[in-house]
Scaffold this active site. Structure first.
Site, PDB file in Angstrom:
ATOM      1  N   ASP A  19      56.794  71.728 -41.757  1.00  0.00           N
ATOM      2  CA  ASP A  19      56.650  70.629 -40.801  1.00  0.00           C
ATOM      3  C   ASP A  19      55.185  70.305 -40.536  1.00  0.00           C
ATOM      4  OD1 ASP A  19      59.365  70.630 -40.721  1.00  0.00           O
ATOM      5  OD2 ASP A  19      59.570  71.215 -38.630  1.00  0.00           O
ATOM      6  N   ARG A  99      51.587  78.738 -25.472  1.00  0.00           N
ATOM      7  CA  ARG A  99      51.166  77.339 -25.661  1.00  0.00           C
ATOM      8  C   ARG A  99      49.852  76.993 -24.977  1.00  0.00           C
ATOM      9  NH1 ARG A  99      53.838  78.355 -29.741  1.00  0.00           N
ATOM     10  NH2 ARG A  99      55.894  77.403 -30.037  1.00  0.00           N
ATOM     11  N   ASP A 128      57.920  72.405 -25.749  1.00  0.00           N
ATOM     12  CA  ASP A 128      56.572  72.694 -26.226  1.00  0.00           C
ATOM     13  C   ASP A 128      55.659  71.481 -26.188  1.00  0.00           C
ATOM     14  OD1 ASP A 128      56.867  75.380 -26.580  1.00  0.00           O
ATOM     15  OD2 ASP A 128      57.408  75.258 -28.695  1.00  0.00           O
ATOM     16  N   SER A 182      65.760  77.838 -36.301  1.00  0.00           N
ATOM     17  CA  SER A 182      64.304  77.777 -36.244  1.00  0.00           C
ATOM     18  C   SER A 182      63.780  78.991 -35.496  1.00  0.00           C
ATOM     19  CB  SER A 182      63.840  76.496 -35.553  1.00  0.00           C
ATOM     20  OG  SER A 182      64.224  76.492 -34.198  1.00  0.00           O
TER      21      SER A 182
END
Length: 406
Positions: A19, A99, A128, A182
């Protein structure tokens, strides 16, 4: 992409996966932008050099692969664990807490390189995107943030694979079809979401688990450990002083081998939907139990209860992306103040998914043998005092009862 016409250089949070590799090429082809890649070594496991090699293959000149494990644990994970933070009573916030650190480095690199924007690979459905962008805006109010999943025209995974093929982006064979789920991972945890996990009634297949053996397959022998704390943070394991990241990695190994730290959770995302995830936080699960155990003898009742009251709010702020917000920092100051005397040792047994506290001791202990003993307390506590204490606390109840009886 008219709104990005003035963007000539972008710092991309780059994992080396399919990605973000497609995003990298998309930034080059659609925006005609120079791309700087940033890959954070958060202890996610696996080699990071393939990410560097892939970035080179895609023509990137400025490639940043940075080991941030110590910073991650000491400046983000440990402060969070001082609060015993759990989102919705269960989730140890493993993805959430990484993050703001990534965003901090993206903004720093943008300033160093004169980049016009930063970019991330988070989708428009998840948490996110919020965490990356709120953190970035808190650090630089003028920063531009590009979120390709919200801007590009791709409608399906097939579109992505076709784009990759057209631009000679290597596609691993196991990514040619739909991925079964994922995964996100760092030194604190691994999380798995989507596909085979989307039905909350279906039991997660064993192959989903990344970080732990099954509790049923864990050893039949007990593992006993001690953790030493200072100012609320662990500083030693089994008597050996270790750096924050090294200590946490050792706890992960112990948790993994004993089947500790699995969680199957349906949570409420900030964007409004419910999602099901399988989380594994082996070292964090051990640390949470140990930290609560040392607080039991070193933290005053009022301070401890106040911490428990604010903890859900603190955890929600981290989950929703407000690490750099003033209210989180205010709560952190309160929490850190409470930890000044939280020091000593905790002894634990690890066994088939269980973390069992067996002892705690501290030079700062508030626990008093003289007060709690069933033997002669030598006048340390006069039991007759309890009568007045109870009558005063019962006054309003007796008043209510008298009225109701009338």
């Amino acid at each position: 992409m008219a709104k990005w016409d003035n963007v000539k250089k972008v710092v991309l949070a780059y994992s080396g996966g399919l990605d973000t590799s497609i995003i990298l090429k998309w930034l080059q082809t659609e925006l005609d932008a120079e791309v700087v890649t940033f890959t954070a070594d958060l202890g996610q496991g696996g080699e990071l050099e393939p990410a560097r090699a892939k970035a080179e293959l895609l023509g990137i000149k400025d490639i940043r692969v940075v080991d941030v494990r110590e910073e991650f644990v000491s400046d983000f994970v440990f402060p969070m664990f001082r609060a015993n933070a759990l989102y919705e009573g269960l989730y140890l916030l493993g993805t959430s807490i990484a993050r703001p650190l990534i965003s901090k480095h993206l903004v720093q690199i943008a300033h160093e390189t004169g980049a016009d924007a930063i970019a991330h690979g988070a989708t428009g459905k998840g948490n996110d995107q919020v965490r990356f962008e709120l953190s970035a805006y808190a650090l630089d109010p003028d920063i531009k943030v590009i979120a390709p999943w919200r801007d590009w025209s791709f409608k399906s995974r097939t579109d992505l694979l076709n784009f990759a093929q057209d631009h000679q982006i290597p596609v691993p064979k196991d990514k040619q079809g739909e991925a079964p789920f994922s995964v996100d991972a760092n030194l604190l945890h691994s999380s798995s979401e989507g596909k085979v996990l989307e039905d909350p009634w279906a039991e997660p297949p064993e192959y989903v688990h990344q970080r732990t053996v099954s509790p049923m397959d864990a050893p039949d022998e007990v593992t006993e450990i001690t953790i030493e704390f200072a100012k609320g943070d662990p500083i030693a394991l089994n008597g050996e002083k270790l750096s924050p990241a090294t200590l946490f990695a050792r706890l992960n190994d112990l948790g993994r081998d004993n089947g500790i730290g699995r969680l199957d959770l349906v949570e409420n995302r900030f964007v409004g939907m419910k999602s099901r995830g399988v989380y594994e936080t082996p070292g964090g699960t051990i640390l949470l139990q140990a930290h609560r155990a040392i607080e039991q003898i070193t933290l005053d009742r009022g301070a401890g209860h106040l911490k428990d009251e604010i903890m859900p709010r603190y955890a929600e702020l981290i989950y929703n992306g407000f690490w750099f917000a003033p209210e989180r920092e205010m709560l952190q100051a309160l929490i850190d103040k409470s930890q000044e005397k939280v020091e000593g040792e905790v002894r634990l047994k690890l066994y088939k998914g269980n973390v069992i506290v067996t002892g705690r001791r501290s030079d700062q202990s508030l626990y008093s043998d003289a007060l709690v003993t069933f033997e002669d307390d030598r006048g340390a506590y006069d039991q007759k005092d309890a009568e007045g204490f109870i009558r005063l606390n019962g006054l309003r109840l007796r008043t209510l009862a008298a009225r109701n009886r009338r």
